[in-house]
Design a protein around this motif. Structure first.
Motif, PDB file in Angstrom:
ATOM      1  N   PHE A 142       0.848  -1.190   0.000  1.00  0.00           N
ATOM      2  CA  PHE A 142       0.000   0.000   0.000  1.00  0.00           C
ATOM      3  C   PHE A 142       0.888   1.246   0.000  1.00  0.00           C
ATOM      4  O   PHE A 142       2.046   1.180   0.414  1.00  0.00           O
ATOM      5  CB  PHE A 142      -0.901   0.010   1.251  1.00  0.00           C
ATOM      6  N   ALA A 194      -1.050   5.682   3.077  1.00  0.00           N
ATOM      7  CA  ALA A 194      -2.347   5.040   3.313  1.00  0.00           C
ATOM      8  C   ALA A 194      -2.726   5.220   4.776  1.00  0.00           C
ATOM      9  O   ALA A 194      -1.869   5.344   5.640  1.00  0.00           O
ATOM     10  CB  ALA A 194      -2.280   3.563   2.965  1.00  0.00           C
ATOM     11  N   GLU A 243      -2.494  -5.372  -3.444  1.00  0.00           N
ATOM     12  CA  GLU A 243      -1.976  -4.010  -3.262  1.00  0.00           C
ATOM     13  C   GLU A 243      -2.846  -2.978  -3.989  1.00  0.00           C
ATOM     14  O   GLU A 243      -2.662  -1.787  -3.816  1.00  0.00           O
ATOM     15  CB  GLU A 243      -0.513  -3.953  -3.748  1.00  0.00           C
ATOM     16  N   LYS A 244      -3.801  -3.458  -4.800  1.00  0.00           N
ATOM     17  CA  LYS A 244      -4.684  -2.512  -5.515  1.00  0.00           C
ATOM     18  C   LYS A 244      -5.980  -2.263  -4.754  1.00  0.00           C
ATOM     19  O   LYS A 244      -6.832  -1.500  -5.205  1.00  0.00           O
ATOM     20  CB  LYS A 244      -5.015  -3.079  -6.900  1.00  0.00           C
ATOM     21  N   ASP A 282      -8.869  -0.983  -2.304  1.00  0.00           N
ATOM     22  CA  ASP A 282      -9.164   0.294  -1.649  1.00  0.00           C
ATOM     23  C   ASP A 282      -9.036   0.149  -0.151  1.00  0.00           C
ATOM     24  O   ASP A 282      -8.714   1.108   0.549  1.00  0.00           O
ATOM     25  CB  ASP A 282     -10.594   0.740  -2.006  1.00  0.00           C
ATOM     26  N   SER A 283      -9.327  -1.047   0.332  1.00  0.00           N
ATOM     27  CA  SER A 283      -9.157  -1.293   1.769  1.00  0.00           C
ATOM     28  C   SER A 283      -8.777  -2.751   1.967  1.00  0.00           C
ATOM     29  O   SER A 283      -9.144  -3.613   1.164  1.00  0.00           O
ATOM     30  CB  SER A 283     -10.436  -0.962   2.536  1.00  0.00           C
ATOM     31  N   ARG A 309      -6.733   2.929   1.444  1.00  0.00           N
ATOM     32  CA  ARG A 309      -5.863   3.638   0.496  1.00  0.00           C
ATOM     33  C   ARG A 309      -6.055   5.160   0.576  1.00  0.00           C
ATOM     34  O   ARG A 309      -5.100   5.919   0.528  1.00  0.00           O
ATOM     35  CB  ARG A 309      -6.186   3.144  -0.922  1.00  0.00           C
ATOM     36  N   ASP A 310      -7.328   5.574   0.654  1.00  0.00           N
ATOM     37  CA  ASP A 310      -7.633   7.007   0.587  1.00  0.00           C
ATOM     38  C   ASP A 310      -7.861   7.541   2.011  1.00  0.00           C
ATOM     39  O   ASP A 310      -8.924   7.329   2.596  1.00  0.00           O
ATOM     40  CB  ASP A 310      -8.893   7.182  -0.276  1.00  0.00           C
TER      41      ASP A 310
END
Ligand code: PLP
Length: 466
Positions: free
Chosen positions: A136, A140, A280-281, A283-284, A305-306
């Motif tokens: 990540f 993150a 690793e892609k 969002d959580s 991630r966000d």
């Protein structure tokens, strides 16, 4: 000190230190002596009755007596997930250094809502290390929480809050863990808002069926908002095609969440990491350190991630906690703003200490060893005339059963499981695979040796013959 003023501190520190040192020795003895203990034993009725019926003590019996009872009445009858032949459900084994970390954390009694103090900085750094291990981004967001169930739930709260779906539906494979149903209840979503996607013969999500179901959902006026991929399913250790799921989620502009409760940690070893391509892609990502990380219960993690999406779901700044420009509230309470709990302990201290003491590579070697041992065990089952494998064993879970011509194999294996558990020699659990009762071994145990696995098969054979 005024003896009439009540406090919880020792009246006599030197005497308490002696007690404390002796107790620490006994606690360490309990770990060291695990191999000679039964993995589990039924409680004698009088012990059970004592624990169950004891009256609320209005006056105390003193620290020595109270602590001694832990070792005579509780510890011997605990189910020993740290025993070298414990492979039930997915329970980590714990280890002495991490237990010391917990003890020190309790002594510090630091409040980890956030605040500008060293424990919060160490916790943030630990989260950054974990994000790095999972591929990540450095920035993150993350939070420690009590369980994989909680980490997964928090992720869905973030996803829904971020996307604000009108008629929310979400997707997971038929092998998804039971946390998802609980999450629906907490989120107030009806059970049919979780669409269960069929799996292929290796128990991984059929990604084509996922695409078709999303399209059908949209046509029916629903708002697909989240795809849950599982990295290591609870039944068989199957890993959903995470790369494909990430691509579908990106194309459909929906949240991609990965439940990596135990399996995510396989990413630590370069030989195993490719199995998890795509993680690793996400969002959580939710994963437990009290499973394959061997941390004493409880220690789970959510990465998002966000950071803004994470914060937007939970941040609240009541006047009494408002961030300040100086002092302990400078920087606010970031961890409390990333989950439900406001008061939080320093559960990450054991992780910080252990990673610094052993290094991530050491944990990676243990994880690799667990997978090798599980695969070797699966091969031994396959080669054995009286046992059969019931599912592929891609990671550290082996589903198998004893066979006997003409027997009711479900009933036979259920009885065998109970006999094994009651024997105290080893402990595995069970599940249903393709409608068949399966003995299930989940190896997150850093204490098991090859001989332990041999002993399991021998014991099962002996108990089946009895
Ligand atoms: C794949 C998976 N997800 C979620 C969970 C729930 O984790 P926890 O027991 O920490 O709540 C488990 C537990 O075994 C699991 O195997």
């Amino acid at each position: 000190m005024d003896p009439d003023r009540p406090t919880l501190d020792p009246h006599n520190w030197p005497a308490f230190r002696q007690t404390a040192h002796a107790i620490l020795d006994r606690a360490l003895d309990a770990i060291q002596q695990l191999p000679s203990q039964p993995v589990w034993r039924p409680m004698p009725p009088e012990q059970r009755a004592f624990l169950a019926n004891e009256r609320l003590p209005q006056t105390g019996i003193g620290p020595e007596a109270a602590l001694a009872d832990v070792f005579s009445r509780v510890a011997p009858y605990a189910m020993h997930s740290g025993h070298p032949r414990f492979w039930g459900w997915v329970q980590g084994s714990g280890f002495p250094l991490a237990a010391l970390g917990d003890l020190v954390a309790s002594c510090l009694n630091a409040h980890l809502a956030g605040f500008d103090h060293a424990p919060a900085i160490a916790e943030q750094t630990t989260l950054r290390w974990l994000a790095e291990l999972m591929g990540f981004p450095r920035d993150a967001s993350g939070v420690f929480c009590s369980s994989g169930t909680m980490a997964n739930l928090l992720a869905l709260v973030v996803a829904r809050n971020h996307l604000k779906p009108a008629r929310p539906v979400l997707y997971a494979s038929t092998e998804v863990h039971g946390w998802a149903r609980k999450a629906l209840t907490v989120l107030g979503l009806p059970p049919d808002s979780l669409r269960l996607i069929p799996v292929t013969p290796d128990f991984t999500m059929d990604s084509r069926a996922l695409s078709a179901e999303i399209a059908a959902g949209r046509q029916q006026g629903h708002t697909p908002f989240c795809v849950i991929g599982t990295a290591g399913t609870v039944n068989t250790g199957a890993i959903d095609p995470l790369d494909e799921l990430a691509a579908i989620a990106a194309q459909e502009r929906i949240w991609f969440h990965v439940d990596g409760a135990f399996g995510a940690l396989a990413r630590l070893h370069p030989d195993l990491a490719p199995l998890l391509n795509g993680i690793e892609k996400a969002d959580s990502l939710a994963f437990d350190l009290h499973k394959w990380g061997s941390m004493p219960f409880a220690c789970a993690t959510l990465l998002v991630r966000d950071p803004a999406a994470h914060l937007a779901a939970f941040a609240s700044t009541p006047s009494y906690m408002a961030p300040d420009t100086r002092g302990p509230l400078a920087g606010g309470v970031p961890f409390a703003d990333r989950g439900i709990d406001l008061s939080r302990g320093f559960d990450s201290l054991k992780v910080w200490v252990a990673l610094r003491a052993f290094g991530a590579e050491h944990f990676a070697r243990i994880i690799r060893q667990n997978v090798e041992d599980a695969r070797r065990f699966a091969a031994a089952v396959l080669a054995h005339p009286n046992f059969e494998l019931l599912a592929p064993a891609p990671l550290n879970i082996v589903c198998f059963r004893y066979t006997r011509p003409g027997a009711d194999l479900d009933a036979l294996n259920h009885e065998l499981l109970l006999r094994l558990q009651e024997s105290g020699a080893a402990l595995i659990s069970s599940t249903i695979v393709n409608g068949r009762f399966a003995l299930r071994l989940a190896n997150v145990n850093h204490r098991s040796t090859p001989a332990d696995f041999g002993l399991l098969l021998e014991t099962l054979e002996r108990l089946a013959a009895a």
